[in-house]
Scaffold this motif. Structure first.
Motif, PDB file in Angstrom:
ATOM      1  N   LEU A  60       0.850  -1.187   0.000  1.00 18.87           N
ATOM      2  CA  LEU A  60       0.000   0.000   0.000  1.00 18.87           C
ATOM      3  C   LEU A  60       0.889   1.242   0.000  1.00 18.87           C
ATOM      4  O   LEU A  60       1.882   1.311   0.727  1.00 18.87           O
ATOM      5  N   SER A  61       0.547   2.205  -0.822  1.00 19.92           N
ATOM      6  CA  SER A  61       1.259   3.474  -0.832  1.00 19.92           C
ATOM      7  C   SER A  61       0.303   4.580  -1.249  1.00 19.92           C
ATOM      8  O   SER A  61      -0.725   4.320  -1.892  1.00 19.92           O
ATOM      9  N   GLN A  62       0.647   5.791  -0.877  1.00 19.07           N
ATOM     10  CA  GLN A  62      -0.170   6.936  -1.249  1.00 19.07           C
ATOM     11  C   GLN A  62       0.069   7.289  -2.710  1.00 19.07           C
ATOM     12  O   GLN A  62       1.192   7.194  -3.213  1.00 19.07           O
ATOM     13  N   ASN A  63      -0.997   7.684  -3.384  1.00 26.01           N
ATOM     14  CA  ASN A  63      -0.870   8.215  -4.742  1.00 26.01           C
ATOM     15  C   ASN A  63      -0.663   9.720  -4.625  1.00 26.01           C
ATOM     16  O   ASN A  63      -1.612  10.489  -4.525  1.00 26.01           O
ATOM     17  N   ALA A  64       0.594  10.128  -4.595  1.00 28.03           N
ATOM     18  CA  ALA A  64       0.909  11.539  -4.383  1.00 28.03           C
ATOM     19  C   ALA A  64       0.599  12.383  -5.608  1.00 28.03           C
ATOM     20  O   ALA A  64       0.426  13.603  -5.500  1.00 28.03           O
ATOM     21  N   GLU A  65       0.519  11.777  -6.794  1.00 32.84           N
ATOM     22  CA  GLU A  65       0.261  12.533  -8.016  1.00 32.84           C
ATOM     23  C   GLU A  65      -1.209  12.916  -8.150  1.00 32.84           C
ATOM     24  O   GLU A  65      -1.534  13.898  -8.820  1.00 32.84           O
ATOM     25  N   ALA A  66      -2.106  12.136  -7.557  1.00 26.51           N
ATOM     26  CA  ALA A  66      -3.540  12.433  -7.624  1.00 26.51           C
ATOM     27  C   ALA A  66      -4.116  12.236  -6.229  1.00 26.51           C
ATOM     28  O   ALA A  66      -4.566  11.142  -5.878  1.00 26.51           O
ATOM     29  N   ALA A  67      -4.078  13.297  -5.438  1.00 29.28           N
ATOM     30  CA  ALA A  67      -4.445  13.193  -4.027  1.00 29.28           C
ATOM     31  C   ALA A  67      -5.887  12.773  -3.816  1.00 29.28           C
ATOM     32  O   ALA A  67      -6.231  12.200  -2.785  1.00 29.28           O
ATOM     33  N   ASP A  68      -6.777  13.071  -4.789  1.00 34.20           N
ATOM     34  CA  ASP A  68      -8.186  12.738  -4.613  1.00 34.20           C
ATOM     35  C   ASP A  68      -8.527  11.363  -5.178  1.00 34.20           C
ATOM     36  O   ASP A  68      -9.703  10.999  -5.272  1.00 34.20           O
ATOM     37  N   SER A  69      -7.535  10.591  -5.578  1.00 39.59           N
ATOM     38  CA  SER A  69      -7.784   9.257  -6.110  1.00 39.59           C
ATOM     39  C   SER A  69      -7.634   8.224  -5.006  1.00 39.59           C
ATOM     40  O   SER A  69      -7.420   8.566  -3.839  1.00 39.59           O
ATOM     41  N   ALA A  70      -7.710   6.957  -5.372  1.00 39.56           N
ATOM     42  CA  ALA A  70      -7.553   5.890  -4.398  1.00 39.56           C
ATOM     43  C   ALA A  70      -6.078   5.646  -4.110  1.00 39.56           C
ATOM     44  O   ALA A  70      -5.194   6.062  -4.861  1.00 39.56           O
ATOM     45  N   ALA A  71      -5.811   4.965  -2.999  1.00 36.69           N
ATOM     46  CA  ALA A  71      -4.450   4.564  -2.686  1.00 36.69           C
ATOM     47  C   ALA A  71      -3.989   3.520  -3.700  1.00 36.69           C
ATOM     48  O   ALA A  71      -4.792   2.898  -4.400  1.00 36.69           O
ATOM     49  N   VAL A  72      -2.693   3.320  -3.752  1.00 36.27           N
ATOM     50  CA  VAL A  72      -2.125   2.309  -4.646  1.00 36.27           C
ATOM     51  C   VAL A  72      -2.006   1.005  -3.867  1.00 36.27           C
ATOM     52  O   VAL A  72      -1.184   0.901  -2.952  1.00 36.27           O
ATOM     53  N   VAL A  73      -2.839   0.032  -4.205  1.00 34.45           N
ATOM     54  CA  VAL A  73      -2.818  -1.274  -3.556  1.00 34.45           C
ATOM     55  C   VAL A  73      -2.398  -2.302  -4.590  1.00 34.45           C
ATOM     56  O   VAL A  73      -3.013  -2.406  -5.659  1.00 34.45           O
TER      57      VAL A  73
ATOM     58  N   SER B 198     -13.045   1.597  -2.747  1.00 36.17           N
ATOM     59  CA  SER B 198     -11.592   1.596  -2.886  1.00 36.17           C
ATOM     60  C   SER B 198     -10.937   1.982  -1.575  1.00 36.17           C
ATOM     61  O   SER B 198     -11.549   2.609  -0.706  1.00 36.17           O
ATOM     62  N   CYS B 199      -9.666   1.597  -1.447  1.00 37.84           N
ATOM     63  CA  CYS B 199      -8.911   2.044  -0.275  1.00 37.84           C
ATOM     64  C   CYS B 199      -8.651   3.533  -0.428  1.00 37.84           C
ATOM     65  O   CYS B 199      -8.138   3.976  -1.463  1.00 37.84           O
ATOM     66  N   PRO B 200      -9.004   4.359   0.538  1.00 36.43           N
ATOM     67  CA  PRO B 200      -8.794   5.804   0.381  1.00 36.43           C
ATOM     68  C   PRO B 200      -7.318   6.138   0.246  1.00 36.43           C
ATOM     69  O   PRO B 200      -6.446   5.364   0.662  1.00 36.43           O
ATOM     70  N   ASN B 201      -7.071   7.267  -0.356  1.00 40.52           N
ATOM     71  CA  ASN B 201      -5.705   7.751  -0.489  1.00 40.52           C
ATOM     72  C   ASN B 201      -5.276   8.309   0.865  1.00 40.52           C
ATOM     73  O   ASN B 201      -5.749   9.363   1.286  1.00 40.52           O
ATOM     74  N   ILE B 202      -4.403   7.584   1.563  1.00 42.78           N
ATOM     75  CA  ILE B 202      -4.035   7.908   2.942  1.00 42.78           C
ATOM     76  C   ILE B 202      -2.640   8.506   2.960  1.00 42.78           C
ATOM     77  O   ILE B 202      -1.688   7.926   2.421  1.00 42.78           O
ATOM     78  N   VAL B 203      -2.523   9.658   3.595  1.00 42.52           N
ATOM     79  CA  VAL B 203      -1.215  10.258   3.803  1.00 42.52           C
ATOM     80  C   VAL B 203      -0.468   9.434   4.855  1.00 42.52           C
ATOM     81  O   VAL B 203      -1.031   9.068   5.895  1.00 42.52           O
TER      82      VAL B 203
ATOM     83  N   LYS C 143      -4.537  12.003   6.802  1.00 45.56           N
ATOM     84  CA  LYS C 143      -5.818  12.301   6.173  1.00 45.56           C
ATOM     85  C   LYS C 143      -6.131  11.272   5.097  1.00 45.56           C
ATOM     86  O   LYS C 143      -5.276  10.910   4.292  1.00 45.56           O
ATOM     87  N   ALA C 144      -7.395  10.807   5.077  1.00 45.23           N
ATOM     88  CA  ALA C 144      -7.824   9.755   4.151  1.00 45.23           C
ATOM     89  C   ALA C 144      -8.970  10.274   3.289  1.00 45.23           C
ATOM     90  O   ALA C 144      -9.967  10.779   3.816  1.00 45.23           O
ATOM     91  N   VAL C 145      -8.842  10.138   1.968  1.00 44.73           N
ATOM     92  CA  VAL C 145      -9.819  10.702   1.041  1.00 44.73           C
ATOM     93  C   VAL C 145     -10.111   9.707  -0.076  1.00 44.73           C
ATOM     94  O   VAL C 145      -9.195   9.071  -0.617  1.00 44.73           O
TER      95      VAL C 145
ATOM     96  N   GLU D  25     -10.165  13.025   8.837  1.00 43.71           N
ATOM     97  CA  GLU D  25      -8.962  13.624   9.382  1.00 43.71           C
ATOM     98  C   GLU D  25      -8.030  12.518   9.903  1.00 43.71           C
ATOM     99  O   GLU D  25      -8.449  11.376  10.108  1.00 43.71           O
ATOM    100  N   PRO D  26      -6.751  12.829  10.151  1.00 42.54           N
ATOM    101  CA  PRO D  26      -5.800  11.798  10.602  1.00 42.54           C
ATOM    102  C   PRO D  26      -6.260  11.071  11.862  1.00 42.54           C
ATOM    103  O   PRO D  26      -6.800  11.672  12.785  1.00 42.54           O
TER     104      PRO D  26
END
Length: 490
Positions: free
Chosen positions: A349-362, A383-388, A405-407, A414-415
């Motif tokens: 699992l990792s954050q998608n830093a290029e598209a903050a409003d998308s899903a996380a990378v699973v 989908s798994c939210p994009n989590i910082v 923060k998860a979106v 919020e965190p």
């Protein structure tokens, strides 16, 4: 005359013998059985009080009835003890318990008490008698057919004192990193030590480690006290996010060179893992199974590599579209495969830093696969939210993700307000509403989490099922699902 008299005497003897024989056949000695065993025990319908949410989301007290007649009670005929090994739900009332007892004679005597100090008096148990188990275990005796009382049975009704599926969090353990606050953290539990890789404030890469002092109740650890942090100097250019467990060591990259850290000796040395490929940029996971251990990596040209300890060889799996940036914290976990111990399922699992409003990378793969598979890249409600600064754990037989923060396109949190769970190996996710949650008053978490620092916390689990969150300054918070800390009774 003489002959007739003799005949009369002989007749009397014959009659006397016949009468004696008849009397002996009519006399039967009855022996009453001394058996005094209880052969089954159960309880009836009991009431339970618990807190719930009403339609407006407010706390409300609920009293519900529970049919517990099928709850198993174990009878130890050697020690004459009866108890339920699986405790009744939290909040169950055991002050007025109707019981169903089967015994050798059907005549059961109980010791009736009015207080814990009361010795009590023997009373015949009827179907309408309710027993008060809040006063402690109750003695039951079976009256034999001979009118004697058998040895007493000690009956205990166990009730959970904690919600089994709730995640209980401790107060913070005040600990300070030797190196000061650390960013870009990656935590691992290796060799009975908790190891954290990170950057000090001057961007110096360091590793700090500690161990735990466990307190046991039987075979279960009920407490875990962390020691103080100890520092290890790392090679220049170390990327803390590349730290990955491989067997009983930690592998990591420093300017493309593969190193290994051994917690038992705190030694850092170049890794002896065959012909290491040039240009490695990420270490993703280091799963182990019956067939051996593996180290998964990516190179700067986007190729996927795997090292197998069984063969000592690296394999180039070709280009992959695994979208992990150069400064991405890729967290991973391993899910056992129930039908075959020769391979396991690896989830990253990792954050998608290029598209903050998308899903996380699973991403996922079995250790006998030849490539990674991205499970879900577009954002939707499942989908798994994009989590910082994400954390990924395989815990209590499901996947949990949480962090900053998860979106996604349905919600934003919020965190450290929600944990997200997946019961299908990362395919779909949903926020946890009850049970395994963060405290409603999570000021401690938000106080210690510095959202302005990249990778300002890290998380892992230990061998006793404790979850450890390591904050920026080295302070720790511990959590565990209550059920995983219960002492087994079987």
């Amino acid at each position: 005359m003489k002959i007739k008299f003799l005949s009369f005497i002989a007749g009397l003897w014959i009659l006397a013998g016949a009468l004696t024989s008849c009397l002996e056949s009519d006399v039967e000695e009855i022996v009453y059985s001394p058996e005094s065993s209880i052969t089954s025990f159960s309880v009836g319908t009991l009431y339970r009080t618990f807190l719930a949410k009403d339609s407006l989301g407010n706390d409300t007290l609920v009293v519900d009835s529970l049919d517990l007649s099928a709850y198993p009670f174990a009878i130890n005929q050697l020690t004459r003890e009866i108890e339920n090994k699986d405790s009744l739900p939290v909040g169950t009332h055991i002050d007025k318990v109707l019981v169903n007892v089967t015994s050798d004679t059907g005549m059961v005597i109980y010791r009736k008490r009015t207080s814990k100090e009361d010795v009590g008096v023997d009373t015949l148990l009827t179907t309408t008698d309710s027993l008060d188990f809040t006063l402690g275990p109750i003695e039951l005796k079976v009256m034999t057919y001979a009118g004697t009382l058998g040895a007493p049975y000690r009956v205990k009704v166990n009730v959970h004192q904690q919600e089994p599926d709730s995640l209980q969090w401790s107060q913070p353990f005040e600990r300070s990193f030797v190196s000061g606050p650390l960013s870009h953290q990656k935590a691992l539990y290796v060799g009975d030590k908790l190891v954290v890789f990170g950057y000090a404030e001057d961007r110096t890469p360091v590793a700090e480690y500690l161990s735990f002092s466990y307190q046991y109740a039987g075979t279960v650890a009920v407490q875990a006290q962390p020691t103080r942090w100890q520092r290890v100097t790392l090679p220049a250019g170390t990327d803390p996010y590349t730290a990955v467990q491989l067997q009983e060591a930690v592998c990591f990259l420093a300017e493309g060179t593969l190193y290994v850290f051994r917690p038992e000796t705190a030694a850092v040395e170049p890794a002896d893992l065959g012909s290491v490929p040039e240009g490695l940029s990420h270490l993703l996971a280091g799963p182990a199974c019956k067939a051996g251990s593996y180290l998964y990596a990516r190179s700067t040209d986007g190729h996927s590599w795997v090292y197998a300890t069984a063969t000592g060889q690296w394999t180039d799996e070709g280009a992959t579209d695994f979208p992990a940036g150069t400064d991405a914290r890729v967290v991973s976990t391993v899910v056992p495969v129930s039908y075959n111990a020769n391979f396991v399922n690896v989830i990253t699992l990792s954050q998608n830093a290029e598209a903050a409003d998308s899903a996380a990378v699973v991403a996922t793969r079995l250790t006998n696969d030849a490539a990674w598979r991205i499970l879900k890249s577009p954002a939707d409600s499942l989908s798994c939210p994009n989590i910082v600064d994400p954390t990924l754990l395989y815990y209590d037989q499901v996947l949990y993700a949480f962090g900053g923060k998860a979106v996604n396109n349905t919600y934003a949190y919020e965190p450290f307000t929600k944990l997200f769970v997946s019961a299908n190996n990362g395919l779909t996710w949903e926020p946890v509403e009850t049970g395994a949650t963060f405290p409603e008053d999570n000021e401690t978490f938000t106080h210690y989490y510095n959202r302005e620092v990249a990778g300002g916390y890290s998380c892992t689990t230990d061998k006793e099922q404790f979850i450890w969150i390591v904050w920026t300054d080295g302070t720790l918070t511990r959590g565990r699902v209550n059920r995983l800390g219960f002492q087994p009774k079987w």
